[in-house]
Scaffold this active site. Sequence first.
Site, PDB file in Angstrom:
ATOM      1  N   GLY A 242       0.836  -1.198   0.000  1.00  0.00           N
ATOM      2  CA  GLY A 242       0.000   0.000   0.000  1.00  0.00           C
ATOM      3  C   GLY A 242       0.862   1.236   0.000  1.00  0.00           C
ATOM      4  O   GLY A 242       2.080   1.160  -0.161  1.00  0.00           O
TER       5      GLY A 242
ATOM      6  N   ALA B  59       2.321   0.955   3.687  1.00  0.00           N
ATOM      7  CA  ALA B  59       2.476  -0.317   4.381  1.00  0.00           C
ATOM      8  C   ALA B  59       2.675  -1.468   3.402  1.00  0.00           C
ATOM      9  O   ALA B  59       2.227  -1.406   2.266  1.00  0.00           O
ATOM     10  CB  ALA B  59       1.260  -0.593   5.245  1.00  0.00           C
TER      11      ALA B  59
ATOM     12  N   LYS C 289       0.188  -6.181   8.793  1.00  0.00           N
ATOM     13  CA  LYS C 289       0.443  -4.942   8.076  1.00  0.00           C
ATOM     14  C   LYS C 289       1.624  -4.253   8.710  1.00  0.00           C
ATOM     15  O   LYS C 289       1.583  -3.853   9.870  1.00  0.00           O
ATOM     16  CB  LYS C 289      -0.820  -4.073   8.156  1.00  0.00           C
ATOM     17  CG  LYS C 289      -0.772  -2.843   7.324  1.00  0.00           C
ATOM     18  CD  LYS C 289      -2.182  -2.306   7.139  1.00  0.00           C
ATOM     19  CE  LYS C 289      -2.166  -1.080   6.257  1.00  0.00           C
ATOM     20  NZ  LYS C 289      -3.513  -0.697   5.832  1.00  0.00           N
TER      21      LYS C 289
ATOM     22  N   ASP D 136     -10.696   8.800   6.595  1.00  0.00           N
ATOM     23  CA  ASP D 136     -10.175   8.368   5.294  1.00  0.00           C
ATOM     24  C   ASP D 136     -11.060   7.281   4.686  1.00  0.00           C
ATOM     25  O   ASP D 136     -10.578   6.270   4.193  1.00  0.00           O
ATOM     26  CB  ASP D 136      -8.730   7.898   5.426  1.00  0.00           C
ATOM     27  CG  ASP D 136      -8.021   7.829   4.088  1.00  0.00           C
ATOM     28  OD1 ASP D 136      -8.486   8.487   3.116  1.00  0.00           O
ATOM     29  OD2 ASP D 136      -7.008   7.106   3.984  1.00  0.00           O
TER      30      ASP D 136
HETATM   31  P1  ADP Z   1      -3.867   0.610   0.313  1.00  0.00           P
HETATM   32  O1  ADP Z   1      -2.809   1.655   0.184  1.00  0.00           O
HETATM   33  O2  ADP Z   1      -4.310   0.031  -0.991  1.00  0.00           O
HETATM   34  O3  ADP Z   1      -4.982   0.932   1.258  1.00  0.00           O
HETATM   35  P2  ADP Z   1      -3.041  -1.361   2.254  1.00  0.00           P
HETATM   36  O4  ADP Z   1      -1.698  -1.023   2.803  1.00  0.00           O
HETATM   37  O5  ADP Z   1      -4.203  -1.196   3.147  1.00  0.00           O
HETATM   38  O6  ADP Z   1      -3.135  -0.634   0.897  1.00  0.00           O
HETATM   39  O7  ADP Z   1      -3.036  -2.837   1.725  1.00  0.00           O
HETATM   40  C1  ADP Z   1      -2.295  -3.251   0.604  1.00  0.00           C
HETATM   41  C2  ADP Z   1      -2.905  -4.524   0.025  1.00  0.00           C
HETATM   42  O8  ADP Z   1      -2.835  -5.581   0.981  1.00  0.00           O
HETATM   43  C3  ADP Z   1      -4.379  -4.391  -0.293  1.00  0.00           C
HETATM   44  O9  ADP Z   1      -4.607  -3.961  -1.593  1.00  0.00           O
HETATM   45  C4  ADP Z   1      -4.880  -5.807  -0.104  1.00  0.00           C
HETATM   46  O10 ADP Z   1      -4.649  -6.566  -1.271  1.00  0.00           O
HETATM   47  C5  ADP Z   1      -4.018  -6.362   0.977  1.00  0.00           C
HETATM   48  N1  ADP Z   1      -4.670  -6.312   2.316  1.00  0.00           N
HETATM   49  C6  ADP Z   1      -4.704  -5.270   3.175  1.00  0.00           C
HETATM   50  N2  ADP Z   1      -5.355  -5.574   4.313  1.00  0.00           N
HETATM   51  C7  ADP Z   1      -5.742  -6.864   4.183  1.00  0.00           C
HETATM   52  C8  ADP Z   1      -6.481  -7.786   5.037  1.00  0.00           C
HETATM   53  N3  ADP Z   1      -6.922  -7.423   6.246  1.00  0.00           N
HETATM   54  N4  ADP Z   1      -6.696  -9.024   4.565  1.00  0.00           N
HETATM   55  C9  ADP Z   1      -6.254  -9.384   3.327  1.00  0.00           C
HETATM   56  N5  ADP Z   1      -5.574  -8.588   2.493  1.00  0.00           N
HETATM   57  C10 ADP Z   1      -5.306  -7.334   2.899  1.00  0.00           C
END
Ligand code: ADP
Length: 312
Positions: free
Chosen positions: A16, A19, A37, A134
């Site tokens: 992301g 993260a 994360k 957000d």
């Molecule tokens: P973004 O900047 O897209 O919000 P995140 O950092 O929240 O990105 O997450 C990056 C990716 O990790 C998401 O696009 C998703 O594919 C995966 N992801 C995030 N949280 C979860 C979760 N709780 N369970 C499964 N996959 C997740």
Amino acid sequence: EEEKHKYVKGKKLGEGTYANVYLGHLRSSASSFVAIKKIKVQAAYTEGLAPDAIRELKHLQELSHPNIISLLSVFSSKDQNLNLVLEFLPLGDLEMLIKDTEGVRYGAADIKAWMGMLSRGIWFCHENFVLHRDIKPNNLLIAADGEVKLADFGLARSFSDPYRIMTSNVITRWYRPPELLFGAKHYSGAVDIWSVGLVFAELVIRTPYIAGDTEVGQVGLICQAVGTPTEGNWPGVSKLPEYTVPDPPTPVRQKDHYLGTFGTAGHEGVDLLMKMLVLDPRNRITAKEVLEHDWWRSEPKPTRNEELPRKG
Ligand code: ADP
């Protein structure tokens, strides 16, 4: 104690803005999946930030509701990064469904079901004095049983400042309410309601409704779509630090305008949408009032979770 040893980190699921997300499981059970994360906080920001952030996140762990992602654990690793252990939600997010106009068909009853889950999640957070700040389709994750869950709750708050400095030009402003665009220092749950309204609008038209490419552009588009904030419709607005609006002002849009674009949501749906997009945050509908709105009781009834459309 020693939270980090309770989980085993597996393959990377995604990356992301701030993260990396990994699949993980409980050390004691290879089939109890979690998402880990790992927040990218530069060492410079980590000094002093991590303990605070952890404290704040710890109390988010107490927020337990079906429409809020569970935060199972928080720990910092030896590289000083912050690790959040979250409920694993494998079915993607609402943005994926909205964008897949070829593969995913949905209708008014499905939108009502998703909006119901979103609204209940927001109501619960506001009851507990937590703002999200957000909300956007990509932060609304979908559980295996079809339940929509608010993700990244409270993160926006804990990390707002370092986050802004590092990545100010990639953060989307499309869901940001006018009071934040005008630099208000005091704001309320109404900020989230504005974003919920824009998610509602986007679910209906399947494209972001107010998509500015700068803050000034965003304000201009809000004026066109909703109406220009003025002392007449929002007493005090012109005193906000960054108040500037295009001239001449656009009158506040009335129901016929919204019916033209969002008519498929029905009269009650359009009424609720308009109440979420009220310019003056003091007059915007509250989460509690959203749940009491007649839309939920009007036809069509919301789709049951097991019948909701899913990604292909
Ligand atoms: P973004 O900047 O897209 O919000 P995140 O950092 O929240 O990105 O997450 C990056 C990716 O990790 C998401 O696009 C998703 O594919 C995966 N992801 C995030 N949280 C979860 C979760 N709780 N369970 C499964 N996959 C997740």
